[in-house]
Design a protein around this motif. Structure first.
Motif: not given
Length: 511
Positions: A387-389, A391-399
């Motif tokens: 969220e902090a990154a 909305y102009d990115k599609m930042t996705t964190i996978v664990e």
């Protein structure tokens, strides 16, 4: 085109767009933009073949045949149907978007959602292709019209308030008619006045809601947008009148459909730079919503890097910004169309099969017990870091948590196929071959299409290309394509079983 018109205000925003349409020439297209466009055109043609064997493709053809409108000059790709241009645009636009595998416009403004603007090729290409085939136009003519259409569509999508998409409009359906109309106004050599009328008509044909995501209506949106562009240009040429202020007027498109717009995102920006050049257009490596692709690229990389086996997975957590779950709405999918908008399915299928292409996005695969079980292990929610990154990115964190407690995690901002990690023409050609094989299209025809599009600006008559995409023996000079696989699965196998049972009964009786 001698009918009386309402004069266009030369200072209006709509007039600026119309002037761009009328004045742009092939020589105005930068070489890199032409090359990027050819990748999306090849991609679109392959997807039209793949979409022709979708259930929606069979229904569209049945509808057109029921209308009695066959016998026109434009091809329904992947079939032997030839229909008037508007219906070919509808059928081919629906087919291109059927598998949600088509290209995506990218947004870079902080208040926009990256990847959630429009699918530019699905409305623009079918419209200009249908008329270019009908009139025997050249590859240069098609390229010019296509690029003008895509540019207008994308800049309008960029300019309208983010509320437009966030509160339920599907921009491919709403901005697509403007792009298709712009492309055809260019192809038919309309003056800026007539181009403005075409835009005015397109504005009243703009419609499509995101509540229909995960159903056949989503690709229908793209097809209807393409058809609407054809209608808008045809009626403008006939003498219909329309407001010359459709974009900026208080009751016009931007305010009625979005509540406002950023004029600076479009005025002075058409072709400056071209959207294909900056921020770019993403070509999909998987037949699912573009917001799944950073996570899918990341997941596949982690699987290969750590040799992750499905039986060793305890659970998976995927985190993104808040706008991505708003689009990826199917958390426990049961159909192939729902699976395209399910982050959970996209992660699960990669963990199980290490691939996610057209054969994996089917109802049968989605409902496999092992797939449904793996979906249950995937949690998808908003992550503070993503969220902090912005909305102009599609930042996705996978664990990924493995049995035994080991945890593997990583982050990706963009996926394969984005301008940050683009597909080459040869990679797009491989995707085209996948689509052609999926539709059982003859390989020799597919290879010829790849070669022609690579040098599209040299093609004298677009009918040479469309003949290779038609199942007509007279047009293509070869055997008809095999029956559609999906259609056969749905309709023919039960009939065969019934016939076999009937035959067996007859044999018993004869004994």
């Amino acid at each position: 085109m001698s009918a009386e018109r309402v004069d266009t205000d030369p200072g209006s925003l709509t007039a600026y767009v119309a002037d761009f349409i009328a004045s742009t020439k092939y020589t105005d297209l930068p070489k890199d933009v032409v090359q990027l466009g050819k990748k999306s055109i090849l991609d679109g043609l392959g997807l039209a073949l793949a979409g022709s064997v979708a259930k929606s493709g069979a229904l569209v053809r049945r509808h057109l045949q029921g209308l009695g409108c066959t016998g026109g000059a434009s091809s329904v790709i992947g079939s032997n149907l030839r229909v008037p241009a508007r219906f070919a645009a509808f059928a081919n636009g629906t087919a291109i978007h059927a598998d949600d595998y088509d290209d995506t416009q990218l947004a870079v403004a902080k208040d926009r959602v990256y990847g959630l603007l429009t699918h530019p090729t699905a409305p623009a290409l079918p419209a200009v292709l249908a008329v270019a085939e009908q009139e025997g136009r050249s590859g240069r003519d098609l390229l010019t019209a296509y690029h003008v259409g895509v540019e207008v569509e994308c800049k309008i999508a960029e300019a309208i308030s983010p509320r437009h998409y966030q509160q339920g409009f599907h921009t491919t359906a709403t901005c697509g008619p403007f792009g298709a109309a712009a492309g055809l106004a260019k192809l038919r050599g309309m003056s800026s006045r007539f181009a403005g009328v075409a835009l005015g008509i397109a504005g009243s044909l703009s419609a499509g809601l995101r509540e229909n995501f995960g159903t056949m209506m989503k690709p229908f949106h793209a097809g209807r947008a393409a058809e609407s562009g054809v209608l808008a240009a045809e009626f403008a040429a006939l003498g219909f009148t329309a407001t010359p202020h459709i974009l900026e007027a208080p009751r016009g498109f931007f305010r009625a459909a979005g509540g406002g717009y950023d004029e600076g995102a479009i005025r002075g920006r058409l072709g400056n730079p071209w959207t294909f050049a900056n921020p770019g257009v993403s070509i999909k490596p998987h037949p699912s919503g573009s917001l799944t692709h950073p996570g899918m690229t990341l997941m596949l990389s982690l699987i290969r890097q750590h040799d992750i086996r499905p039986e060793n997975v305890d659970h998976v957590t995927v985190g993104t910004n808040q706008n991505m779950p708003n689009a990826l709405i199917h958390h426990r999918p049961r159909t192939e169309l729902q699976a395209k908008f399910s982050m959970e399915f996209c992660m699960a299928i990669l963990l199980l099969l290490r691939k996610a292409g057209l054969p994996e996005f089917t109802d049968r695969v989605v409902n496999r017990p092992d797939v449904q079980a793996m979906i249950q292990k995937v949690d998808f929610d908003v992550h503070p870091e993503a969220e902090a990154a912005g909305y102009d990115k599609m930042t996705t964190i996978v664990e990924i948590v493995l049995k035994g407690g080991r945890t593997i995690s990583a982050r990706a901002d963009f996926g394969k196929g984005s301008p940050a990690n683009p597909m080459s023409y040869d990679e797009v050609a491989d995707k085209f071959r996948e689509c052609a094989a999926f539709s059982r299209w003859p390989r020799e025809k597919a290879e010829r299409v790849i070669a022609l599009v690579r040098e599209l600006e040299r093609l004298r008559d677009m009918r040479e290309l469309t003949a290779l995409l038609s199942a007509s023996t007279s047009a293509a000079g070869g055997k008809k394509a095999a029956p559609p696989r999906r259609a056969r699965t749905v309709r023919k196998r039960p009939a065969r079983r019934a016939q076999a049972a009937k035959t067996a009964t007859t044999r018993k009786r004869s004994r």
